[in-house]
Design an enzyme around this catalytic site. Structure first.
Site, PDB file in Angstrom:
ATOM      1  CG  ASP A 111      -2.217  -0.912   1.083  1.00 38.72           C
ATOM      2  OD1 ASP A 111      -2.761  -0.955  -0.134  1.00 38.72           O
ATOM      3  OD2 ASP A 111      -2.523  -1.633   1.903  1.00 38.72           O
ATOM      4  CG  ASP A 170      -7.846  -2.932  -2.656  1.00 39.99           C
ATOM      5  OD1 ASP A 170      -8.658  -3.961  -3.176  1.00 39.99           O
ATOM      6  OD2 ASP A 170      -8.516  -2.580  -1.627  1.00 39.99           O
ATOM      7  CB  THR A 229     -14.803 -11.149  -1.710  1.00 33.03           C
ATOM      8  OG1 THR A 229     -14.745  -9.723  -1.521  1.00 33.03           O
ATOM      9  CG2 THR A 229     -15.749 -11.770  -0.838  1.00 33.03           C
ATOM     10  NE  ARG A 241     -12.733   0.988   0.034  1.00 34.86           N
ATOM     11  CZ  ARG A 241     -13.358   0.496   1.238  1.00 34.86           C
ATOM     12  NH1 ARG A 241     -14.826   0.771   1.325  1.00 34.86           N
ATOM     13  NH2 ARG A 241     -13.198  -0.518   1.937  1.00 34.86           N
ATOM     14  CD1 TRP A 245     -10.089  -0.775  -4.029  1.00 34.65           C
ATOM     15  CD2 TRP A 245      -9.657   1.675  -4.372  1.00 34.65           C
ATOM     16  NE1 TRP A 245     -10.057   0.121  -2.839  1.00 34.65           N
ATOM     17  CE2 TRP A 245      -9.712   1.181  -2.948  1.00 34.65           C
ATOM     18  CE3 TRP A 245      -9.224   2.819  -4.631  1.00 34.65           C
ATOM     19  CZ2 TRP A 245      -9.307   2.249  -1.939  1.00 34.65           C
ATOM     20  CZ3 TRP A 245      -8.909   3.781  -3.655  1.00 34.65           C
ATOM     21  CH2 TRP A 245      -9.028   3.530  -2.414  1.00 34.65           C
TER      22      TRP A 245
END
Length: 390
Positions: A111, A170, A229, A241, A245
């Protein structure tokens, strides 16, 4: 009768239609954001604890700098500085950006795009501070260590349900950071990693209807072992979301490469999103497009904010007809996020701007609360909207 948050949103939305929703006053929205964030700064003297959300008891939820969201607050402060040009916001933004400095060496997370590029990237764009550039280039090297050449993607987590190479959608949000690093350093490896990751994500993450899985677990040679998921309703559902992304990530990919396959992918995702029968009229999605109790499910303002920002950029790359569709949808999203249905009252909401986001409902985490990244992408969307309206 007790009014639930879902019913309040519905009533406010109907009233906005009856009264006629005004177009977005960006200066007014930033003036409000500045007032809220002045309260946030006063309530957060300790820069080792970054604003994140609200706890179930109503108290502020703060997280350490190693948390994946740690860079969003500093990034939002840079956006407020960009709009207001007030030096006090530059000073606050620098303080909260440098609070994340040590994460440049963090190789245990994927991240770093969120953590470093949101604060340092915006800071460098606005100030050209060489210190920010140096930190980001180190961070890009740290991020690149998570790319496995045999697998062809950047590893997200070190373990998910016993699988050793999970990749979440993401992760597309890291690639803009690596493209920047490729340009600034001259190291083509960062560019190549981004393209390879994006290509394999197109290949493995998307369903025939152009929705995305949240998690793909890979084997050591790049074979797909499981599709599922972690934060969505079900393995085959479209977590809102996650779709946001993906849309944002492939819009970035087209900007950075001008490869039409990425533009086509972004358009497919946008069309899935905007044409979904479960997308509410205000275009702020339920937390999962396939959540079982729609319309009695929580909305996710963060997904709406990310999507609005992405659609505004995407609208500049597509045909005139599609450009209007995407721009109008983004405008509607921002209008509604700026309405009392989603925007906090001054001094409330633990000083966050937006209400009604969902972090991970299946994990019973951050349900119908403010989230720091909802504010970040809302402010980014407002700035993009303002530039396109000029």
């Amino acid at each position: 009768m007790k009014l639930t948050s879902k019913l309040i949103i519905a009533l406010l939305f109907v009233s906005s239609i009856v009264l006629g929703q005004k177009k977005i006053d960006v200066a007014k929205e930033f003036a409000f954001a500045a007032q809220q964030y002045e309260g946030m700064l006063k309530s957060h003297p300790d820069i080792t604890k970054t604003p994140q959300s609200t706890n179930p008891d109503g108290s502020p939820r703060d997280m350490p700098t190693s948390w994946w969201c740690s860079g969003f607050f500093g990034g939002s402060l840079w956006y407020i500085f960009e709009q207001t040009k007030d030096q006090k916001w530059k000073e606050a933004a620098d303080k909260w950006t440098m609070a994340i400095e040590k994460e440049q060496y963090n190789t245990g997370t994927h991240d770093l795009g969120f953590m470093l590029y949101c604060p340092f990237g915006n800071g460098y764009r606005l100030t050209k501070n060489p210190k920010y550039k140096e930190i980001m280039l180190t961070g890009a090297k740290s991020l690149a260590t998570r790319f496995g050449p045999k697998v062809g993607v950047i590893k997200s987590w070190n373990n998910w349900k016993g699988y050793k190479y999970p990749v979440i959608v993401d992760n597309m949000m890291n690639l803009e950071f690596l493209f920047w690093a490729a340009r600034e350093s001259g190291n083509k490896e960062f560019y190549n990693i981004s393209v390879t990751h994006a290509d394999n994500t197109i290949k493995n993450h998307f369903r025939p209807d152009n929705s995305s899985y949240h998690v793909i677990a890979y084997g050591e040679n790049g074979e797909v072992l499981k599709k599922g998921t972690h934060q969505g309703y079900a393995d085959e559902s479209a977590w809102a979301r996650g779709q946001a992304w993906a849309l944002y990530g492939y819009t970035d990919m087209y900007r950075e490469t001008k490869d039409k396959k990425y533009l086509a992918q972004a358009e497919k995702i946008a069309d899935f999103y905007l044409n979904h029968p479960n997308l509410p009229k205000d275009k702020i999605p339920y937390w999962d497009f396939n959540a079982p109790n729609i319309p009695n499910e929580e909305r996710d303002a963060s997904a709406g904010a990310i999507t609005a920002s992405a659609l505004l950029e995407l609208s500049t790359y597509v045909s005139k007809a599609k450009s209007k569709v995407y721009f109008d949808a983004a405008e509607t999203m921002l209008e509604n996020l700026a309405s009392p249905a989603y925007k906090a009252n001054l001094g409330e909401n633990n000083h966050f701007i937006l209400k009604h986001s969902v972090g991970a409902k299946p994990l019973k985490s951050e349900i119908d609360v403010p989230l720091v990244y909802a504010d970040y992408y809302f402010l980014e969307g407002l700035l993009r909207y303002q530039k396109l309206k000029k």
